[in-house]
Write a protein that holds these residues in place. Sequence first.
Motif, PDB file in Angstrom:
ATOM      1  N   UNK A  45       0.836  -1.199   0.000  1.00  0.00           N
ATOM      2  CA  UNK A  45       0.000   0.000   0.000  1.00  0.00           C
ATOM      3  C   UNK A  45       0.871   1.248   0.000  1.00  0.00           C
ATOM      4  N   UNK A  46       1.943   1.240   0.770  1.00  0.00           N
ATOM      5  CA  UNK A  46       2.864   2.384   0.781  1.00  0.00           C
ATOM      6  C   UNK A  46       3.470   2.594  -0.600  1.00  0.00           C
ATOM      7  N   UNK A  47       3.823   1.502  -1.280  1.00  0.00           N
ATOM      8  CA  UNK A  47       4.379   1.618  -2.630  1.00  0.00           C
ATOM      9  C   UNK A  47       3.393   2.315  -3.556  1.00  0.00           C
ATOM     10  N   UNK A  48       2.106   1.955  -3.450  1.00  0.00           N
ATOM     11  CA  UNK A  48       1.081   2.605  -4.275  1.00  0.00           C
ATOM     12  C   UNK A  48       0.995   4.091  -3.944  1.00  0.00           C
ATOM     13  N   UNK A  49       1.049   4.417  -2.661  1.00  0.00           N
ATOM     14  CA  UNK A  49       1.028   5.826  -2.247  1.00  0.00           C
ATOM     15  C   UNK A  49       2.211   6.595  -2.802  1.00  0.00           C
ATOM     16  N   UNK A  80      14.409  11.113   0.502  1.00  0.00           N
ATOM     17  CA  UNK A  80      13.684   9.949  -0.014  1.00  0.00           C
ATOM     18  C   UNK A  80      13.690   8.819   1.010  1.00  0.00           C
ATOM     19  N   UNK A  81      14.831   8.629   1.674  1.00  0.00           N
ATOM     20  CA  UNK A  81      14.925   7.587   2.713  1.00  0.00           C
ATOM     21  C   UNK A  81      13.930   7.838   3.829  1.00  0.00           C
ATOM     22  N   UNK A  82      13.889   9.075   4.323  1.00  0.00           N
ATOM     23  CA  UNK A  82      12.961   9.389   5.411  1.00  0.00           C
ATOM     24  C   UNK A  82      11.506   9.315   4.942  1.00  0.00           C
ATOM     25  N   UNK A  83      11.247   9.715   3.713  1.00  0.00           N
ATOM     26  CA  UNK A  83       9.898   9.670   3.179  1.00  0.00           C
ATOM     27  C   UNK A  83       9.382   8.231   3.149  1.00  0.00           C
ATOM     28  N   UNK A  84      10.186   7.326   2.587  1.00  0.00           N
ATOM     29  CA  UNK A  84       9.790   5.921   2.502  1.00  0.00           C
ATOM     30  C   UNK A  84       9.700   5.288   3.888  1.00  0.00           C
ATOM     31  N   UNK A  85      10.692   5.580   4.739  1.00  0.00           N
ATOM     32  CA  UNK A  85      10.686   5.001   6.080  1.00  0.00           C
ATOM     33  C   UNK A  85       9.519   5.471   6.912  1.00  0.00           C
ATOM     34  N   UNK A 180       9.836  16.550  -5.037  1.00  0.00           N
ATOM     35  CA  UNK A 180       9.288  15.737  -6.117  1.00  0.00           C
ATOM     36  C   UNK A 180      10.242  14.594  -6.478  1.00  0.00           C
ATOM     37  N   UNK A 181      11.526  14.903  -6.612  1.00  0.00           N
ATOM     38  CA  UNK A 181      12.500  13.866  -6.963  1.00  0.00           C
ATOM     39  C   UNK A 181      12.660  12.867  -5.812  1.00  0.00           C
ATOM     40  N   UNK A 182      12.554  13.334  -4.576  1.00  0.00           N
ATOM     41  CA  UNK A 182      12.643  12.429  -3.431  1.00  0.00           C
ATOM     42  C   UNK A 182      11.506  11.413  -3.448  1.00  0.00           C
ATOM     43  N   UNK A 183      10.301  11.872  -3.775  1.00  0.00           N
ATOM     44  CA  UNK A 183       9.183  10.927  -3.861  1.00  0.00           C
ATOM     45  C   UNK A 183       9.386   9.949  -5.006  1.00  0.00           C
ATOM     46  N   UNK A 184       9.991  10.426  -6.093  1.00  0.00           N
ATOM     47  CA  UNK A 184      10.267   9.546  -7.225  1.00  0.00           C
ATOM     48  C   UNK A 184      11.270   8.464  -6.834  1.00  0.00           C
ATOM     49  N   UNK A 185      12.324   8.864  -6.118  1.00  0.00           N
ATOM     50  CA  UNK A 185      13.322   7.894  -5.674  1.00  0.00           C
ATOM     51  C   UNK A 185      12.721   6.887  -4.695  1.00  0.00           C
ATOM     52  N   UNK A 186      11.919   7.374  -3.753  1.00  0.00           N
ATOM     53  CA  UNK A 186      11.334   6.472  -2.765  1.00  0.00           C
ATOM     54  C   UNK A 186      10.369   5.494  -3.413  1.00  0.00           C
ATOM     55  N   UNK A 188      10.549   4.456  -6.521  1.00  0.00           N
ATOM     56  CA  UNK A 188      11.370   3.526  -7.296  1.00  0.00           C
ATOM     57  C   UNK A 188      11.945   2.429  -6.411  1.00  0.00           C
ATOM     58  N   UNK A 189      12.273   2.792  -5.168  1.00  0.00           N
ATOM     59  CA  UNK A 189      12.798   1.801  -4.230  1.00  0.00           C
ATOM     60  C   UNK A 189      11.709   0.858  -3.731  1.00  0.00           C
ATOM     61  N   UNK A 190      10.454   1.372  -3.637  1.00  0.00           N
ATOM     62  CA  UNK A 190       9.361   0.570  -3.102  1.00  0.00           C
ATOM     63  C   UNK A 190       8.722  -0.348  -4.144  1.00  0.00           C
ATOM     64  N   UNK A 191       8.741   0.058  -5.409  1.00  0.00           N
ATOM     65  CA  UNK A 191       8.049  -0.706  -6.453  1.00  0.00           C
ATOM     66  C   UNK A 191       8.565  -2.141  -6.575  1.00  0.00           C
TER      67      UNK A 191
END
Length: 303
Positions: A45-49, A80-85, A180-186, A188-191
Amino acid sequence: MDSAASPLEGRPGRGLMMISASALSTQSGAAVGSLAFSTFTPVGVVAARQVVASVVLCAIARPRFWRFTGAQWWAVALLAFFFAGMNTALYSAVDRIGLGTAVTIEFLGPLAVALLSSRRGRDLFCALLALGGVVLLTRPGPTSDLLGLGLAAAAAMCWAGYILTNRLVGKRVPGVQGTAVATLLSSAAMVPIAVAILWNTTIPAEAFLYAAVAGLLATAVPYALDLIVLRHITPLMFGLGMSLNPLFAAVVGAVFLREEIDSFGWLGIVLVVLSNGLTLLGKGQLRRRGRMIDLQADGSAVR
């Protein structure tokens, strides 16, 4: 846009309503997303978000990431790390201890940033008030879900790190290109994690729908509302409005997810919200920073 053309100028009540709508949308999105946890898992679900967030923000910011310097990339990667975490830990905590409890504990992250940026005596009272609220809400003991509480605490630390890193990115990268780029990186890591889940699990169609709705309600809608309202209200009002998130999370969890919170728990949530409000009301140095603002509002518009 001049003041005469603004529908929110001089109408704090309407601005507060939009902030409340943003918070309600965020927590409703988390509640809808939790319906897919049993098959899609919190990570899926986080990956979809994250994908939805990256699409929305990149469409708005149109980042020229190929021009980023090494220093800019370092800050963006950390963000991006903090966003995903932050989101992964929060949704995993929601799965174990419920939406209201998880969001209330997570909110200690931005509150800690606000408290540590000041050395006033009254902030010690606010910190103790928030701590008392969390104790009332969780009442840790032998039967407590310590892993769930720990995940919520990890989400709080990531949110604090996200706020501090977002300030650094804001100084190094113009506009919201860095975010924006941070969300893109996060994303990409989650997908790849989401793909692995899809490959090994038979997931019903409604789970995809829940995840997509969660992405829209918890990312696209709040970001659009926050972007509008931040242009026309004070940072103080925005911060106070965002303070309602734990309360909205508890209400949404109780109404839609049938989560049970006793009277002591509700009192604890109110104390955390009150602590945050008192902290912000005493912040004389609140100020605009383009479209992002100081203290916890730095990381509230993009979550």
